[in-house]
Design a protein around this motif. Structure first.
Motif, PDB file in Angstrom:
ATOM      1  N   GLY A  75      -0.048   3.074   3.256  1.00 48.82           N
ATOM      2  CA  GLY A  75       0.960   2.697   4.252  1.00 48.82           C
ATOM      3  C   GLY A  75       0.348   2.350   5.597  1.00 48.82           C
ATOM      4  N   ARG A 102       3.469  -5.727  -4.346  1.00 52.86           N
ATOM      5  CA  ARG A 102       4.446  -5.759  -3.253  1.00 52.86           C
ATOM      6  C   ARG A 102       5.678  -6.574  -3.647  1.00 52.86           C
ATOM      7  NH1 ARG A 102      -0.178  -5.228  -0.542  1.00 52.86           N
ATOM      8  NH2 ARG A 102      -0.686  -7.440  -0.499  1.00 52.86           N
ATOM      9  N   PRO A 110      13.130  -2.323   0.461  1.00 57.74           N
ATOM     10  CA  PRO A 110      12.815  -3.262   1.537  1.00 57.74           C
ATOM     11  C   PRO A 110      11.558  -2.899   2.330  1.00 57.74           C
ATOM     12  CG  PRO A 110      15.114  -2.529   1.690  1.00 57.74           C
ATOM     13  CD  PRO A 110      14.465  -1.741   0.604  1.00 57.74           C
ATOM     14  N   THR A 111      11.226  -1.621   2.395  1.00 58.93           N
ATOM     15  CA  THR A 111      10.047  -1.217   3.159  1.00 58.93           C
ATOM     16  C   THR A 111       8.741  -1.415   2.380  1.00 58.93           C
ATOM     17  OG1 THR A 111      10.377   1.064   2.443  1.00 58.93           O
ATOM     18  CG2 THR A 111      11.284   0.432   4.610  1.00 58.93           C
ATOM     19  N   LEU A 114       5.623  -2.923   3.891  1.00 58.33           N
ATOM     20  CA  LEU A 114       4.682  -2.145   4.687  1.00 58.33           C
ATOM     21  C   LEU A 114       3.480  -1.667   3.879  1.00 58.33           C
ATOM     22  CD1 LEU A 114       7.231   0.078   6.641  1.00 58.33           C
ATOM     23  CD2 LEU A 114       6.079  -2.000   7.443  1.00 58.33           C
ATOM     24  N   SER A 115       3.558  -1.771   2.573  1.00 56.25           N
ATOM     25  CA  SER A 115       2.477  -1.276   1.723  1.00 56.25           C
ATOM     26  C   SER A 115       1.262  -2.190   1.810  1.00 56.25           C
ATOM     27  CB  SER A 115       2.956  -1.191   0.271  1.00 56.25           C
ATOM     28  OG  SER A 115       1.955  -0.608  -0.516  1.00 56.25           O
TER      29      SER A 115
END
Length: 175
Positions: A75, A102, A110-111, A114-115
């Motif tokens: 992250g 991703r 939705p996050t 960020l990966s």
């Protein structure tokens, strides 16, 4: 026989605050998908770049794992340094792996944008970074699994065989 490296990167799990659930999740997926005989070399390290690099080097260079799968530290938090450690030890990066993972994760979370998981090679080892959330492990592995066996073979590893539960792999036809 395949030797699979499993590296969990977690400050809290490595210090005993809680049990590692992500490393066993990787083992579970591989148990369901791999028909090829295999064994694993498991490491649990804190979110510290030198410790991650040392584990990856050992598994690639000394244990000679054909496939090394990491979980955690991908992250944007300051201690999330798994991609940096992976870049530091790899001979070549394979950006398509991270892109595919991703893209798959973005369908439900939705996050996921960020990966920062990535993949690359070190000698005869394929290294794949996965998120630390146990539920995301199978989802991300499923996204890249079709390319894993061919990549392992190209690096000189064994020809992997799979169960019917595994995602279908792809090997280009000889010309």
């Amino acid at each position: 026989m395949l030797t699979l490296g499993i590296v969990t990167i977690s400050d809290r799990a490595s210090s005993g605050v809680y049990d590692d659930r992500s490393g066993p999740a990787i083992r579970d997926v591989c148990s369901r998908w791999l028909a090829t005989p295999w064994t694993d070399a498991y490491r649990l390290v804190p979110d510290e770049q030198p410790a991650i690099e040392a584990a990856l080097r050992e598994l690639a260079d000394e244990v000679r794992c054909s496939l090394i799968v990491t979980t955690g530290g991908t992250g944007p938090a300051p201690r999330d340094v798994t991609p940096e450690a992976t870049v530091a030890v790899c001979d070549r990066l394979l950006p398509g792996f991270g892109e595919a993972m991703r893209a798959e994760s973005l369908k439900s979370v939705p996050t996921a944008i960020l990966s920062r998981q990535i993949a690359g090679t070190r000698g005869a080892s394929l290294i794949i970074n996965l998120p630390g959330k146990p539920g995301a492990i199978e989802e991300c592995l499923r996204a890249v699994w079709p390319a894993v066996p061919y990549c392992v073979e190209l690096l000189g590893g064994p020809r992997l065989q799979f169960t019917d539960a595994a995602p279908r792999s792809h090997r280009p036809q000889s010309t």
